[in-house]
Design an enzyme around this catalytic site. Sequence first.
Site, short mmCIF file in Angstrom:
data_model
loop_
_atom_site.label_atom_id
_atom_site.label_comp_id
_atom_site.label_asym_id
_atom_site.label_seq_id
_atom_site.Cartn_x
_atom_site.Cartn_y
_atom_site.Cartn_z
N ARG A 45 12.39 2.73 -1.52
CA ARG A 45 12.04 1.33 -1.82
C ARG A 45 12.23 1.00 -3.29
O ARG A 45 12.47 -0.15 -3.65
CB ARG A 45 10.63 1.01 -1.32
CG ARG A 45 10.59 0.82 0.19
CD ARG A 45 9.18 0.61 0.71
NE ARG A 45 8.37 1.80 0.57
CZ ARG A 45 8.29 2.79 1.47
NH1 ARG A 45 8.98 2.71 2.58
NH2 ARG A 45 7.52 3.83 1.26
N GLU A 104 1.93 15.66 -1.65
CA GLU A 104 0.67 15.89 -0.94
C GLU A 104 0.89 16.52 0.43
O GLU A 104 0.00 17.16 0.97
CB GLU A 104 -0.17 14.61 -0.85
CG GLU A 104 0.52 13.38 -0.30
CD GLU A 104 1.26 12.53 -1.34
OE1 GLU A 104 1.15 11.30 -1.23
OE2 GLU A 104 1.96 13.05 -2.21
#
Length: 192
Positions: free
Chosen positions: A74, A111
């Site tokens: 994005r 993560e």
Amino acid sequence: MSAGTATAEVRDRLESARAAIDAHARLVPDFPEPGVEFKDLTPVLAAPDGLRTVTTALADACAGADLIAGIDARGFLLGGAIAHHLGIGVVAVRKGGKLPPPVIGVDYDLEYGSARLEVPASGIDFAGRRVAVVDDVLATGGTLCATLDLLRQMGALVSDVAVVMELSGFPGRARIEAAGGGDLRVHNLCQG
């Protein structure tokens, strides 16, 4: 135009961007894993008022840069529009294996695993150029910190990090500020 007028116009553009984000963003429960509530900004970018107001407000944050670095994926959409608005170039910071050689890359932890980012090793002169890094969301800061490291390896002077949304309760801003030194500015249009 006076500085006060310019500041008022910047504030107005920021408020317009926030209104578009509020109007178009959607929450997706249990994505990418159970218990996570994902704030999807894709509908914001698909709405003409969303794309226009968000990229204009981000361009205000990136003013003074010589080059925009948009992070896969994005960040590409935002970075291209911001660079066009500012009349400067854009470079795509890609996931590993997507660019033709030669490339310079950096491996980093996410993560949910690990990843690699790359930029072209030739054809773009980063040395001494003020680069603003653009992405959609700031959470843990892992991808953005890896991008800072990568661009600095290329000789860039990273001046700004600009994101649409900064997630509260995550260490991203602190990590970026620690990695960025005193001159790096971190901008968000809203917090989520």
